[in-house]
Design a protein around this motif. Sequence first.
Motif, PDB file in Angstrom:
ATOM      1  N   ARG A 242      37.485  36.361  34.095  1.00 52.61           N
ATOM      2  CA  ARG A 242      37.245  37.429  35.063  1.00 52.61           C
ATOM      3  C   ARG A 242      37.856  37.048  36.407  1.00 52.61           C
ATOM      4  O   ARG A 242      37.522  36.012  36.992  1.00 52.61           O
ATOM      5  CB  ARG A 242      35.744  37.661  35.204  1.00 52.61           C
ATOM      6  N   GLN A 243      38.783  37.898  36.932  1.00 56.35           N
ATOM      7  CA  GLN A 243      39.355  37.652  38.244  1.00 56.35           C
ATOM      8  C   GLN A 243      38.395  38.164  39.305  1.00 56.35           C
ATOM      9  O   GLN A 243      37.912  39.289  39.250  1.00 56.35           O
ATOM     10  CB  GLN A 243      40.710  38.333  38.404  1.00 56.35           C
ATOM     11  N   LEU A 244      38.114  37.316  40.287  1.00 57.26           N
ATOM     12  CA  LEU A 244      37.103  37.615  41.284  1.00 57.26           C
ATOM     13  C   LEU A 244      37.704  38.316  42.496  1.00 57.26           C
ATOM     14  O   LEU A 244      38.853  38.067  42.855  1.00 57.26           O
ATOM     15  CB  LEU A 244      36.420  36.319  41.731  1.00 57.26           C
ATOM     16  N   PRO A 245      36.919  39.188  43.166  1.00 58.19           N
ATOM     17  CA  PRO A 245      37.402  39.862  44.376  1.00 58.19           C
ATOM     18  C   PRO A 245      37.312  38.926  45.580  1.00 58.19           C
ATOM     19  O   PRO A 245      36.253  38.721  46.148  1.00 58.19           O
ATOM     20  CB  PRO A 245      36.447  41.050  44.515  1.00 58.19           C
ATOM     21  N   GLY A 246      38.408  38.385  45.957  1.00 60.93           N
ATOM     22  CA  GLY A 246      38.434  37.450  47.068  1.00 60.93           C
ATOM     23  C   GLY A 246      39.738  36.680  47.048  1.00 60.93           C
ATOM     24  O   GLY A 246      40.680  37.041  46.334  1.00 60.93           O
ATOM     25  N   TYR A 247      39.797  35.608  47.810  1.00 58.01           N
ATOM     26  CA  TYR A 247      41.015  34.803  47.836  1.00 58.01           C
ATOM     27  C   TYR A 247      40.682  33.389  48.281  1.00 58.01           C
ATOM     28  O   TYR A 247      39.664  33.134  48.943  1.00 58.01           O
ATOM     29  CB  TYR A 247      42.074  35.424  48.755  1.00 58.01           C
TER      30      TYR A 247
END
Length: 447
Positions: A242-247
């Motif tokens: 799962r790619q997370l919302p952020g950086y």
Amino acid sequence: MSQEVPHDPAASRPSRGSSPSRQPAGQRRPADEADVIVVGAGPAGSATAYYLARAGLDVLVLEKAAFPREKVCGDGLTPRGVKALVGMGVPISGPGWVRNKGLRVIGGGVRLEMPWPELSSYPGYGLVRTRLDFDETLARTAQQAGARLLEGMTVTGPVLDGTGRITGVTARSTGQDDDTQRQYRARVVVAADGNSSRLSLAMGLAKRDDRPLGVAVRTYYTSPRHDDDYLESWLDLWDGDRQLPGYGWIFGMGDGTSNVGLGMLNTSSAFGNVDYRELLRRWLAGMPAEWGYVEENRTQPVRGAALPMGFNRTPHYTRGLLLAGDAGGMVNPFNGEGIAYAMESGELAATVIAQALARPDAAGAERVLRAYPQALKDAYGGYYTLGRKFVHAIGDPRVMQFATKHGMPHPTLMRFILKLLANLTEVRGGDAADRVIHALSKMTPAA
């Protein structure tokens, strides 16, 4: 009962720019009274105090810590933050200031370097400086302008009149074991006491659950990349599949170390269920060994902080109290930038207060103060609403993955996104991208 006057640590450091406040000719105000009290000497509080002092007002700043003091931050400033510093007359070319050319974005197998846009409204460079001395620099600048600063003072609550209006605060020396407190009085009080903003809570202003919140963790490593002239942002933050919302970010400090950290939004179902320190460790484990982001090179603890976004505490004015910076949730939802908006909101608050206190009657002053929330909405409202919609969209891992995969290969699109996310457009006119961003912000309700 008589009370001991708290020690002012700034008074013992005359070489750091301590200066007496300016009083009206022929008048002497008691030390515990002022035109305005500012609670907190972070970027918002110091900017507010600076512009109030420049307007000739007697302003008292109460800061719970003693400088220098640490704050969790990426330490990076976009051109928007640089402009705010220049506006305060802060010298930004000496030791400790590191310039950067733009933003390097890495994601979806693409590495893209984007210089900051060349604009008349903002400088074409950003800066990096550790918050350990950045905040003190701003606080001393406010002192030099005439603000009074009391360090090591914990504000414990508001002083209210019979109508519930704030007329001052109670405070005690930070770390003091007993309950001895002192009252400080003013016509207006500014809450610039950060995300938790205990003063705002005491005035009945709780955080809004319908606004986004971020969390960030960061630390420092010795690294050969310490003199990188680009801020670096990594979009590939993964929790399993799962790619997370952020950086993640890597900002060279110019002193042999890099500030390395990551930020994540609460719009993801993973928020609160992720060990952020472990996520940071896993992310860095994939970095090239020669960069040096390994445990033995870590120079500071891994620290975390909340990022209050998109006006997550309102109203920004009530009963003699104005909110500035993180206390009013003024972090940009698009990119997590807070310092620039803290300083800008401080300037705006100071302008409103100076105009209000120049009115000869209380009713006229109150009308001006009540205009402060609308002034903030005019400045940021539509843009922040767009930001809230953006962060809710990328809270879906599929959206985040699609945006990274299909946006990164297109430099023209990414340069537009850089302008949008960093809020860097010409104030008037500009190119097609500027006009589109302005139109979107104006058409979006400033809720």
